[in-house]
Design an enzyme around this catalytic site. Structure first.
Site, PDB file in Angstrom:
ATOM      1  N   ILE A  19     -51.741 -40.955 -39.203  1.00 21.24           N
ATOM      2  CA  ILE A  19     -52.433 -40.270 -38.097  1.00 21.24           C
ATOM      3  C   ILE A  19     -51.545 -40.329 -36.855  1.00 21.24           C
ATOM      4  O   ILE A  19     -51.193 -41.405 -36.396  1.00 21.24           O
ATOM      5  CB  ILE A  19     -53.807 -40.912 -37.812  1.00 21.24           C
ATOM      6  CG1 ILE A  19     -54.720 -40.710 -39.028  1.00 21.24           C
ATOM      7  CG2 ILE A  19     -54.455 -40.290 -36.569  1.00 21.24           C
ATOM      8  CD1 ILE A  19     -56.057 -41.403 -38.918  1.00 21.24           C
TER       9      ILE A  19
ATOM     10  N   GLU B  76     -51.526 -40.605 -33.802  1.00 24.19           N
ATOM     11  CA  GLU B  76     -52.275 -40.852 -32.565  1.00 24.19           C
ATOM     12  C   GLU B  76     -51.345 -41.067 -31.368  1.00 24.19           C
ATOM     13  O   GLU B  76     -51.744 -40.901 -30.231  1.00 24.19           O
ATOM     14  CB  GLU B  76     -53.251 -42.026 -32.749  1.00 24.19           C
ATOM     15  CG  GLU B  76     -52.651 -43.425 -32.765  1.00 24.19           C
ATOM     16  CD  GLU B  76     -51.790 -43.711 -33.976  1.00 24.19           C
ATOM     17  OE1 GLU B  76     -52.079 -43.138 -35.050  1.00 24.19           O
ATOM     18  OE2 GLU B  76     -50.826 -44.477 -33.866  1.00 24.19           O
TER      19      GLU B  76
ATOM     20  N   ASP C 222     -36.552 -17.337  -2.354  1.00 26.92           N
ATOM     21  CA  ASP C 222     -36.196 -16.985  -0.982  1.00 26.92           C
ATOM     22  C   ASP C 222     -34.710 -16.703  -0.934  1.00 26.92           C
ATOM     23  O   ASP C 222     -33.962 -17.256  -1.737  1.00 26.92           O
ATOM     24  CB  ASP C 222     -36.440 -18.188  -0.056  1.00 26.92           C
ATOM     25  CG  ASP C 222     -37.898 -18.363   0.261  1.00 26.92           C
ATOM     26  OD1 ASP C 222     -38.634 -17.376   0.171  1.00 26.92           O
ATOM     27  OD2 ASP C 222     -38.284 -19.490   0.607  1.00 26.92           O
TER      28      ASP C 222
ATOM     29  N   ASP D 186     -40.544 -22.261   1.667  1.00 24.67           N
ATOM     30  CA  ASP D 186     -40.190 -23.344   2.580  1.00 24.67           C
ATOM     31  C   ASP D 186     -41.060 -23.379   3.830  1.00 24.67           C
ATOM     32  O   ASP D 186     -41.081 -24.354   4.544  1.00 24.67           O
ATOM     33  CB  ASP D 186     -38.715 -23.257   2.971  1.00 24.67           C
ATOM     34  CG  ASP D 186     -38.354 -21.881   3.506  1.00 24.67           C
ATOM     35  OD1 ASP D 186     -39.270 -21.061   3.706  1.00 24.67           O
ATOM     36  OD2 ASP D 186     -37.159 -21.633   3.737  1.00 24.67           O
TER      37      ASP D 186
ATOM     38  N   ASP E  58     -46.240 -20.710   3.298  1.00 24.66           N
ATOM     39  CA  ASP E  58     -45.920 -20.458   1.893  1.00 24.66           C
ATOM     40  C   ASP E  58     -46.790 -21.280   0.948  1.00 24.66           C
ATOM     41  O   ASP E  58     -46.837 -21.005  -0.255  1.00 24.66           O
ATOM     42  CB  ASP E  58     -44.447 -20.799   1.601  1.00 24.66           C
ATOM     43  CG  ASP E  58     -43.512 -19.748   2.156  1.00 24.66           C
ATOM     44  OD1 ASP E  58     -43.979 -18.618   2.383  1.00 24.66           O
ATOM     45  OD2 ASP E  58     -42.333 -20.061   2.373  1.00 24.66           O
TER      46      ASP E  58
HETATM   47  P1  ATP Z   1     -35.719 -15.871   3.689  1.00 28.13           P
HETATM   48  O1  ATP Z   1     -36.992 -15.419   3.097  1.00 28.13           O
HETATM   49  O2  ATP Z   1     -34.551 -15.114   3.254  1.00 28.13           O
HETATM   50  O3  ATP Z   1     -35.549 -17.340   3.614  1.00 28.13           O
HETATM   51  P2  ATP Z   1     -36.752 -16.210   6.129  1.00 28.13           P
HETATM   52  O4  ATP Z   1     -38.050 -16.456   5.487  1.00 28.13           O
HETATM   53  O5  ATP Z   1     -35.971 -17.326   6.689  1.00 28.13           O
HETATM   54  O6  ATP Z   1     -35.837 -15.461   5.173  1.00 28.13           O
HETATM   55  P3  ATP Z   1     -37.847 -15.506   8.461  1.00 28.13           P
HETATM   56  O7  ATP Z   1     -37.547 -16.868   8.921  1.00 28.13           O
HETATM   57  O8  ATP Z   1     -39.233 -15.078   8.197  1.00 28.13           O
HETATM   58  O9  ATP Z   1     -37.004 -15.169   7.206  1.00 28.13           O
HETATM   59  O10 ATP Z   1     -37.184 -14.524   9.467  1.00 28.13           O
HETATM   60  C1  ATP Z   1     -37.504 -13.177   9.450  1.00 28.13           C
HETATM   61  C2  ATP Z   1     -36.808 -12.525  10.600  1.00 28.13           C
HETATM   62  O11 ATP Z   1     -37.258 -13.125  11.813  1.00 28.13           O
HETATM   63  C3  ATP Z   1     -35.314 -12.687  10.585  1.00 28.13           C
HETATM   64  O12 ATP Z   1     -34.698 -11.633   9.901  1.00 28.13           O
HETATM   65  C4  ATP Z   1     -34.953 -12.669  12.043  1.00 28.13           C
HETATM   66  O13 ATP Z   1     -34.792 -11.332  12.475  1.00 28.13           O
HETATM   67  C5  ATP Z   1     -36.187 -13.250  12.710  1.00 28.13           C
HETATM   68  N1  ATP Z   1     -36.000 -14.661  13.039  1.00 28.13           N
HETATM   69  C6  ATP Z   1     -35.720 -15.652  12.190  1.00 28.13           C
HETATM   70  N2  ATP Z   1     -35.628 -16.837  12.834  1.00 28.13           N
HETATM   71  C7  ATP Z   1     -35.875 -16.584  14.115  1.00 28.13           C
HETATM   72  C8  ATP Z   1     -35.949 -17.400  15.291  1.00 28.13           C
HETATM   73  N3  ATP Z   1     -35.755 -18.700  15.238  1.00 28.13           N
HETATM   74  N4  ATP Z   1     -36.210 -16.812  16.461  1.00 28.13           N
HETATM   75  C9  ATP Z   1     -36.449 -15.502  16.495  1.00 28.13           C
HETATM   76  N5  ATP Z   1     -36.395 -14.685  15.447  1.00 28.13           N
HETATM   77  C10 ATP Z   1     -36.114 -15.203  14.275  1.00 28.13           C
END
Ligand code: ATP
Length: 878
Positions: free
Chosen positions: A289, A291, A333, A618, A622
């Site tokens: 068996i 188990e 991402d 991240d 999310d």
């Molecule tokens: P990925 O999905 O590739 O990891 P991400 O999730 O890091 O990208 P976001 O952080 O959502 O993307 O950024 C989306 C957009 O926002 C960027 O393309 C940029 O134009 C703008 N962005 C990102 N970081 C900043 C910031 N610290 N200050 C202002 N605008 C930002």
């Protein structure tokens, strides 16, 4: 601080009062000496789990199996009325078995513990004047902690510096809306926890902004600690495979019990002793068996998980190890996972020109001067003790871009102190900081071009403010994106004084555009190979990014994500109905400008098609998508604790290639579990057939109870365990993912168990018949040895599902070779050492008989190799 200020109602005290009560300087934090004293008083900042079972309890638990208890009882009765030596041997074998089980369980538990420790969140604190990251278990009351969007709060804090900070306190209060925090002292001592707006509590999540706080309670003294005992503790989760094995084991047990009964009565019919037959039947049941199978699976998974941890893939839940082999989609991402996350400014477009770095121009002239200041001041970057900037890579890149022009944040922030801000959020894709400059206030806004440019009414040139052509600038941004740049628009606005409302509507309007900045984030070098490995393994790689579609598609092309890259924007997903999107989802390999909610839509749509989705994430937002995905993957380096907490697996190096490696490792572990099951089941089948069939072909009882138990302990145990060290199968990443609903017995496993089990039994009984009818006294030792050695030959042959032993190399699994040699030596000992002859009722074999016992099992090896040949040719088990 000698006494616990547990009862102080910290929210009713001012920050200064709290600091003096906790004897801490809020600017510098605690000294090392204070930390040492407080650690001794308050202990680790953790919620102790319920009491662990002791080693002795675990040992006793090994005997909880009903069949073992029946065996022990029968052995004792047999001993009482007859020969005592069998009883002693049975007892010893059972105890040995339990000890091996105990050691395995202990090792698995240790592996799981180690994994747990590795996934504990870190806390960013200030101690002795330095900013540092420490495991959150080391926090003590009085520690000054910095929290920001994405963090899980790891102790109870009285906040004293708050910037646009919101918390999700659902874990504590059950309320699903977020709570805005502030630093002012509150009057009402009776305020419920959820209304103490100047406090942040352990276990809650920061969803926006940042804050500084001082630890007022740790571990069980926290609000969460007080209710922790009320919270349900989730027990050990069985994996789908374990569930199925348990159910299968139940059915098999019934069948084996019936066979054992037949063996018992057949023995009686031949005139054997009742007690002997009873022990034989029970020993057979114990041996056959399976188990221990679910436990063996746990051990394999835990050990596998530990190994994967060393390769940067941390398993937060064991069932994940098993499901990895079924993954059909990896949605990743872009930034940091597919790319190296070493962003840098490579292009700045302003005043009608395009430059690569601020070092190329006169930083004293406009619009460059304001542009440089914006880059330096409007970023949330902190410096570590070596002056290295820490923070979001986009922000760090912008900060370094300012440094290229010789603008140091430190030098200018006293002239332009930040007085308010609108934190970056992924759905708005922009961020604004407000600073005083003389009597005035200036707002710096940066963000995605589509978010910022429509808010601009003018553009700053060397000649002064001029009207802006938004379409033209958007076009220019698009062109930059097509070249693979992450593009941000930079803008500002001056106010005569700080506006009353600090909201997007009040601040981010009538902006003056300063320019566009293009950041480059090169793909990780190892990713193209990993992507191509995915494709041959039948896994679809998908890129999801918050970036511009043109940037996304440029990078996707460089990585060769798909032969025909189709990009879909987040807004397109939003415009489609669930069904419409589900119809298209399988054609899309790149998603751009996606918000976290849309990530859930992607997972759902894929799952509708029965896909097994692994998804990385991240950000704070999310977490729901990670929970929804079949395998949620968090990031160990960057990214929010909240996302990590929601994930099933964490990438310590944030690297896409690590996911692919984990998938192949998951497939290997699953293969080896399959081999283990195949081996155990076939061995058991052989033993059952031998005992069952013997009386029907007129042979006496082939094996005695101690011999049956010996085979179960030694031959099944050691080599079986060593199978888990087997290397990857050659084509492991060129076969399609395992279908999750597929049973472990598919691909020819049950056929193998049936025929090889019968084959081994036939050989053993053949040897018995030959020896018995030839008048040999050794016939029992012969059948015992042939059966044992046949199993060893079998284990060698099933080391690979398809490849021949010679192509994988006889010595490529040293653990197995060691186990086989050990088993052979032990068997020799039983055959040739007089003391053991007595105990195991064996007798020394002549050279001629021994040779037979060694050669006959070779037939099993050859037969199984032929089976594999037929599989390789595609003749069987397709
Ligand atoms: P990925 O999905 O590739 O990891 P991400 O999730 O890091 O990208 P976001 O952080 O959502 O993307 O950024 C989306 C957009 O926002 C960027 O393309 C940029 O134009 C703008 N962005 C990102 N970081 C900043 C910031 N610290 N200050 C202002 N605008 C930002």
């Amino acid at each position: 601080m000698d006494t616990t200020p547990q009862n102080a109602l910290f929210h009713t005290l001012s920050a200064e009062q709290v600091a003096s009560l906790l004897e801490v300087d809020l600017r510098d934090g605690l000294s090392d000496q204070q930390v040492a004293q407080r650690s001794a008083i308050y202990g680790a900042n953790e919620l102790r789990e319920k009491r662990r079972t002791t080693l002795a309890e675990k040992f006793i638990a090994q005997f909880k199996d009903a069949m073992i208890l029946i065996l022990l009882a029968a052995a004792v009765i047999a001993g009482a009325i007859g020969e005592i030596s069998d009883t002693v041997v049975i007892l010893i074998i059972v105890i040995l078995n339990a000890t091996i089980g105990l050691i395995q369980e202990y090792r698995a538990e240790r592996a799981v513990d180690a994994l747990k420790r590795m996934t504990e969140p870190e806390a960013r604190i200030r101690r002795g004047g330095h900013l540092q990251s420490i495991p959150s278990t080391q926090l003590v009351p009085g520690d000054v902690v910095s929290i920001e969007a994405g963090n899980v709060v790891t102790a109870d804090l009285r906040l004293f510096e708050v910037a646009d900070c919101e918390l999700d306190e659902a874990a504590l209060t059950g309320e699903s809306f977020t709570v805005t925090k502030q630093e002012e002292q509150l009057d009402d001592a009776e305020l419920p926890v959820g209304d103490r707006s100047n406090m942040a509590f352990k276990g809650t999540n920061v969803t926006r902004g940042r804050a500084l706080g001082v630890v007022v309670a740790t571990g069980h003294q926290t609000e969460l600690g007080k209710i922790a005992d009320l919270l349900k503790t989730s027990g050990t989760v069985l994996t789908p495979l374990q569930h199925r094995l348990e159910r299968f084991g139940g059915k098999l047990a019934v069948a084996i019990l019936i066979i054992a009964a037949v063996v018992f009565f057949a023995g009686l019919a031949r005139g054997e002793e009742v007690m002997l037959m009873l022990l034989t039947a029970i020993s057979l049941a114990v041996a056959a068996i399976p188990e221990a199978l679910p436990a063996a699976v746990t051990i394999s998974l835990a050990m596998g998980a530990q190994k994967m941890g060393k390769h940067n893939a941390l398993m937060r839940r064991l069932p994940t190890v098993e499901s990895l082999g079924s993954v059909t989609y990896i949605c990743s991402d872009k930034t940091g996972t597919l790319t190296s996350n070493r962003m840098r400014v490579e292009r700045i477009d302003a005043d009608g020109t395009s430059i690569n770095s601020l070092s190329e121009i006169d930083i004293g002239s406009e619009p460059w001067q304001w542009l440089g200041r914006l880059l330096a001041l409007s970023t949330d970057v902190t410096l570590d003790e070596h002056d290295e900037p820490l923070g979001d890579p986009t922000e760090v890149a912008l900060y370094l871009g300012a440094l290229d022009g010789g603008i140091r944040k430190h030098d200018i922030e006293t002239d332009f102190p930040r007085i308010a801000e609108l934190a970056f959020d992924t759905s708005r894709r922009a961020m604004t900081t407000l600073h005083t400059i003389g009597d005035e206030v200036v707002a710096f806004t940066k963000g995605a071009p589509e978010a910022v440019i429509p808010c601009c009414t003018k553009q700053l040139h060397s000649t002064g403010d001029e009207a802006i052509d938004q379409q033209e600038i958007l076009q220019q941004a698009e062109e930059m994106a097509t070249e693979g740049y992450r593009v941000l628009a930079l803008a500002m606005r001056r106010f005569p004084h700080l506006p009353d409302c600090i909201t997007q509507e009040c601040i981010e309007t009538e902006l003056v555009l300063l320019g566009l900045v293009g950041l480059i984030d090169p793909p990780r070098t190892e990713v193209p190979a990993a992507i191509s490995a995915c494709k041959t393994a039948g896994i679809n790689p998908v890129m999801i990014t918050g970036d511009h579609p043109a940037t996304a598609s440029a990078i996707a092309r460089r990585l060769d994500i798909a032969s025909d890259i189709e990009v879909m924007k987040g807004s397109d997903i939003a415009a489609l109905s669930e069904e419409e999107f589900a119809d298209r989802v399988e054609e899309i390999s790149v998603y751009a400008r996606v918000s976290p909610e849309q990530k859930i839509a992607i997972v759902k749509a894929l799952q509708k098609h029965g896909e097994f989705v692994a998804m990385t994430g991240d950000g704070v937002n999310d977490a729901p998508a990670l929970k929804r995905a079949t395998i949620g993957i968090g990031m160990g380096k960057k990214g929010a604790d909240v996302a990590r907490e929601a994930s099933d697996m964490v990438l310590l190096d944030d690297n896409f290639a690590t996911i692919v490696h984990a998938v192949s490792e998951g497939r290997r572990i699953f293969d080896n579990i399959r081999k283990f099951i195949k081996y155990t089941m076939t061995s058991n089948a052989g033993e059952v057939w031998v005992l069952f069939l013997a009386p029907f072909i007129g042979l006496p009882l082939p094996l005695l109870p101690v011999q049956i138990l010996w085979i179960n302990l030694v031959t099944d145990g050691l080599p079986g365990l060593a199978l888990s060290a087997e290397h990857r199968e050659k084509g492991i990443m060129s076969r399609p993912p395992r279908r999750p609903e597929e049973t472990i017995f598919s691909h020819g496993m049950w056929q193998h168990v049936v025929w090889v089990g019968l084959f081994i039994a036939a050989l053993s009984l053949g040897a018995q018949a030959w020896a018995f009818h030839g008048g040999s006294d050794n016939w029992q030792t012969i059948v015992f040895t042939v059966l044992t050695f046949s199993q060893l030959m079998h284990v060698l042959a099933i080391r690979s599902e398809q490849e021949s032993l010679f192509s994988i190399g006889l010595f490529s699994n040293p653990a197995l070779i060691g186990a086989i040699l050990l088993t052979v030596s032990l068997q020799m000992m039983i055959i040739y050492v007089p003391f053991f002859n007595e105990i195991f009722h064996t007798s020394p074999l002549s050279a001629h008989d021994l040779l037979l016992c060694m050669l006959l099992p070779l037939v099993v090896f050859v037969a199984v190799e032929m089976e594999k040949y037929a599989v390789r040719q595609g003749w069987i088990y397709n």
